[in-house]
Every structure is written in C-alpha cells, then in structure tokens.
Design a protein around this motif. Structure first.
Motif, PDB file in Angstrom:
ATOM      1  N   TYR A 190     -31.281  -3.114   2.320  1.00 19.96           N
ATOM      2  CA  TYR A 190     -31.716  -2.906   0.823  1.00 19.96           C
ATOM      3  C   TYR A 190     -33.031  -1.659   0.663  1.00 19.96           C
ATOM      4  CZ  TYR A 190     -29.428  -7.505  -0.241  1.00 19.96           C
ATOM      5  OH  TYR A 190     -28.350  -8.255  -0.031  1.00 19.96           O
ATOM      6  N   LEU A 191     -33.789  -1.420   1.600  1.00 19.99           N
ATOM      7  CA  LEU A 191     -34.854  -0.523   1.435  1.00 19.99           C
ATOM      8  C   LEU A 191     -34.226   0.855   1.045  1.00 19.99           C
ATOM      9  CD1 LEU A 191     -37.317  -1.818   3.979  1.00 19.99           C
ATOM     10  CD2 LEU A 191     -37.876  -1.530   1.696  1.00 19.99           C
ATOM     11  N   TYR A 192     -33.091   0.950   1.838  1.00 14.31           N
ATOM     12  CA  TYR A 192     -32.324   2.282   1.846  1.00 14.31           C
ATOM     13  C   TYR A 192     -31.641   2.470   0.577  1.00 14.31           C
ATOM     14  CZ  TYR A 192     -29.000   6.059   2.564  1.00 14.31           C
ATOM     15  OH  TYR A 192     -28.295   7.116   2.564  1.00 14.31           O
ATOM     16  N   LEU A 193     -30.717   1.339   0.249  1.00 10.66           N
ATOM     17  CA  LEU A 193     -30.042   1.321  -1.078  1.00 10.66           C
ATOM     18  C   LEU A 193     -30.758   1.168  -2.270  1.00 10.66           C
ATOM     19  CD1 LEU A 193     -27.088  -1.093   0.103  1.00 10.66           C
ATOM     20  CD2 LEU A 193     -27.069   1.289  -0.196  1.00 10.66           C
ATOM     21  N   PHE A 194     -31.670   0.376  -2.336  1.00  8.78           N
ATOM     22  CA  PHE A 194     -32.556  -0.056  -3.554  1.00  8.78           C
ATOM     23  C   PHE A 194     -33.878   0.882  -3.605  1.00  8.78           C
ATOM     24  CE2 PHE A 194     -30.151  -4.020  -2.973  1.00  8.78           C
ATOM     25  CZ  PHE A 194     -29.021  -3.551  -3.659  1.00  8.78           C
ATOM     26  N   HIS A 195     -34.021   2.054  -3.002  1.00  5.80           N
ATOM     27  CA  HIS A 195     -35.205   2.493  -2.885  1.00  5.80           C
ATOM     28  C   HIS A 195     -35.327   3.279  -4.361  1.00  5.80           C
ATOM     29  CE1 HIS A 195     -38.455   5.024  -2.012  1.00  5.80           C
ATOM     30  NE2 HIS A 195     -37.969   6.197  -1.376  1.00  5.80           N
ATOM     31  N   GLY A 196     -36.688   2.774  -4.958  1.00 11.58           N
ATOM     32  CA  GLY A 196     -37.081   3.046  -6.225  1.00 11.58           C
ATOM     33  C   GLY A 196     -36.645   2.348  -7.449  1.00 11.58           C
ATOM     34  N   THR A 197     -35.747   1.212  -7.206  1.00  9.93           N
ATOM     35  CA  THR A 197     -35.269   0.445  -8.238  1.00  9.93           C
ATOM     36  C   THR A 197     -35.768  -1.124  -8.099  1.00  9.93           C
ATOM     37  OG1 THR A 197     -33.235   0.019  -6.993  1.00  9.93           O
ATOM     38  CG2 THR A 197     -33.252   1.961  -8.450  1.00  9.93           C
TER      39      THR A 197
ATOM     40  N   VAL B 258     -40.859  -3.890  -2.789  1.00 10.55           N
ATOM     41  CA  VAL B 258     -40.695  -4.301  -1.647  1.00 10.55           C
ATOM     42  C   VAL B 258     -40.786  -5.950  -1.832  1.00 10.55           C
ATOM     43  CG1 VAL B 258     -42.007  -4.878   0.664  1.00 10.55           C
ATOM     44  CG2 VAL B 258     -41.774  -2.559  -0.246  1.00 10.55           C
ATOM     45  N   ALA B 259     -41.541  -6.637  -2.730  1.00 11.98           N
ATOM     46  CA  ALA B 259     -41.498  -7.977  -2.532  1.00 11.98           C
ATOM     47  C   ALA B 259     -40.242  -8.584  -3.340  1.00 11.98           C
ATOM     48  CB  ALA B 259     -42.480  -8.367  -3.833  1.00 11.98           C
ATOM     49  N   GLU B 260     -39.625  -7.771  -4.100  1.00 19.68           N
ATOM     50  CA  GLU B 260     -38.169  -8.204  -4.664  1.00 19.68           C
ATOM     51  C   GLU B 260     -37.200  -8.177  -3.457  1.00 19.68           C
ATOM     52  OE1 GLU B 260     -37.786  -6.827  -9.177  1.00 19.68           O
ATOM     53  OE2 GLU B 260     -37.973  -5.419  -7.566  1.00 19.68           O
ATOM     54  N   ILE B 261     -37.269  -7.343  -2.469  1.00 21.41           N
ATOM     55  CA  ILE B 261     -36.247  -7.071  -1.381  1.00 21.41           C
ATOM     56  C   ILE B 261     -36.565  -8.065  -0.431  1.00 21.41           C
ATOM     57  CG2 ILE B 261     -35.790  -5.677   0.695  1.00 21.41           C
ATOM     58  CD1 ILE B 261     -35.974  -3.194  -1.152  1.00 21.41           C
ATOM     59  N   ALA B 262     -37.872  -8.401  -0.149  1.00 23.67           N
ATOM     60  CA  ALA B 262     -38.474  -9.593   0.633  1.00 23.67           C
ATOM     61  C   ALA B 262     -37.857 -10.742   0.107  1.00 23.67           C
ATOM     62  CB  ALA B 262     -39.896  -9.430   0.771  1.00 23.67           C
ATOM     63  N   PHE B 263     -37.876 -10.909  -1.000  1.00 23.79           N
ATOM     64  CA  PHE B 263     -37.219 -12.275  -1.460  1.00 23.79           C
ATOM     65  C   PHE B 263     -35.791 -12.374  -1.265  1.00 23.79           C
ATOM     66  CE2 PHE B 263     -35.596 -15.127  -4.913  1.00 23.79           C
ATOM     67  CZ  PHE B 263     -36.198 -16.253  -4.839  1.00 23.79           C
ATOM     68  N   GLN B 264     -35.141 -11.246  -1.560  1.00 22.82           N
ATOM     69  CA  GLN B 264     -33.755 -11.657  -1.323  1.00 22.82           C
ATOM     70  C   GLN B 264     -33.411 -11.620  -0.051  1.00 22.82           C
ATOM     71  OE1 GLN B 264     -31.307  -8.363  -3.945  1.00 22.82           O
ATOM     72  NE2 GLN B 264     -33.172  -7.741  -4.219  1.00 22.82           N
TER      73      GLN B 264
END
Length: 265
Positions: A211-218, A221-227
């Motif tokens: 996710y950090l690679y795919l959604f970089h800039g969109t 970190v908090a949103e990715i952590a939750f997912q």
C-alpha cells in the motif's frame, strides 16, 4: 512431452458412485479427493479421509468409490515421457495426504483452462503446471506430522495471509478452531514454524509495504495503517521499522530513490 486426455475439477457424484477399471487405463491417472473415499489398496478396500492424492500408472488396477452422501474429486488422465513423472518417487495406487489442497486445486483449475483453449504456449504451460503439481505431491508425500487439525490450521493461515487487516486475536482464532488459545499457539508454531500472531504481523507489514508503494501521495500513513488492521499509527510505525528497518515514510523515500535511479540510467 505430456498430453492430457481429460482433466476435470470438482467432479461430483452421488453416494453410489464407484470407478472400476480392472486393467487400468493405458496412460497415467492422478486423482485428488475432496471428500472421503474408499480405495482398493493391497488387495482390500480401505477408507481414506478427504484431501488424498493417488497416482495410477498405465495398466494398473483402478477401483475407488464414494463412502459419503457425495463424492467430489479433481482428476486428470494423461500420457507422459517426462522423467519427473515416469521416474517419480511417489507410490502408485496408494493414497497419501495432500499438504496444501487449495494450492493443488488452483493448479487443476489452470490445467483445465490450458487444456480447453488452444493457446500459443499450451504445451509449455501444461508441462510447467504438471511439474509444479508433481513437486507439490512430492512435498506432501515426504511431509511428516499431519495432525487432525492440520487442514483447519491451513485454512486459518490462508485467511490470515489473504485478509491481514481483519481483527485477528489469539482468542478469536482459537474459538474458530474450537481449541484453547494456548493449544492453538502450540500447534500453530509446531506446524508452520512461526506463531500465529507473528504470521498476522508479517502479513500486515507485507500488505503495508504494498500500500505504501501503490498509494504513495494519495493516502496517509495513518490511513494505510488502518487498512492493515492497526488502530494506533505509532504502534504500526514501530512494528514496521522493527521488521523492515525503515519507517513507513523512509520506505517510500527509498522506493522513490530506486525508481529515480532506474529512470536516470
């Protein structure tokens, strides 16, 4: 070279089903059961649980039958002169346990597709799939330590790795298998060489890296952590760095630098 005469997934039959070929086929037959069945082995009819594979060579007596309300299997009838098949260490006419039934089922699904469509690399694809299939059968045959809970544990591990963002806890996982938390942790570690919570954490961090690679800039970190199953971003960052050696942002910067280096070169 391999040639498939017929291959079928999820072939379902009634309780009175039986398959009786006294002289065998003039080719190979591989059967993988998804339900219990009876097989003629060493001069007598023996009952075996689900998730068993049996390989018949040409002209070998074949007899098996249903022993429950329905009988379901995957099977393939084929000829081959490949050494990984003709000189296999697998037993002939004797069922053995399958290490990863879902994996083998997916291979069967792919074999069905390749057999039914006349694509450019059909023969090569079938050869590769059969090689993988026989590798998996060998892994299963030489795998010691199958326990009554093994297939339930395997399903649990697949669920963890496919859905790491779910709220996994040891008590919940234990309840799903009908065992105590302590017993789950013991048999999980013994079976897979890793604790169930270590598996959860590793799967979450693997997903977070994607996710950090795919959604970089969109996404933050908090949103990715939750997912990925974290409700505390600091806890996520701490575990991420412990496993990868980078903070989440540091991981993204590293990928940005690597991508820039490729473009400039």
């Amino acid at each position: 070279m391999n040639h498939i005469y017929y291959v079928e997934c999820d072939a379902a039959h009634a309780s009175n089903f039986y398959f009786d070929i006294p002289q065998g086929h003039n080719c190979w037959l591989l059967v993988i059961t998804k339900t219990p069945a009876q097989f003629w082995v060493d001069g007598e009819l023996k009952e075996y649980p689900a998730h068993r594979a049996i390989v018949y060579r040409a002209h070998q007596k074949i007899y098996y039958k249903a022993c429950a309300e329905t009988y379901v299997n995957n099977w393939i009838r084929f000829s081959s002169d490949e050494a990984y098949i003709t000189k296999t260490s697998l037993p002939f006419g004797i069922p053995f346990s399958i290490d990863d039934p879902d994996y083998c089922h997916k291979l069967f699904e792919l074999l069905v597709i390749e057999h039914n469509f006349n694509r450019d690399y059909k023969k090569t694809s079938i050869d590769h799939l059969l090689r993988i299939m026989f590798n998996k059968l060998l892994e299963s045959y030489f795998h010691d330590g199958f326990t009554p809970q093994y297939y339930n544990l395997l399903k649990l591990r697949s669920a963890i790795q496919n859905n790491p963002g779910d709220q996994w806890t040891v008590p919940n996982m234990a309840d799903s298998l009908g065992v105590s938390p302590g017993y789950l942790q013991s048999i999980y570690k013994k079976t897979f060489g890793i604790s169930c919570m270590e598996d959860v954490i590793n799967s979450r961090i693997r997903l977070a890296k994607e996710y950090l690679y795919l959604f970089h800039g969109t996404q933050s970190v908090a949103e990715i952590a939750f997912q990925c199953g974290y409700h505390n971003v600091e806890h996520f960052c701490r575990q991420f760095k412990q496993i990868t050696g980078y903070t989440p942002r540091g991981f993204q910067i590293k990928d940005d630098f690597a991508a820039a280096s490729v473009i400039s070169s």
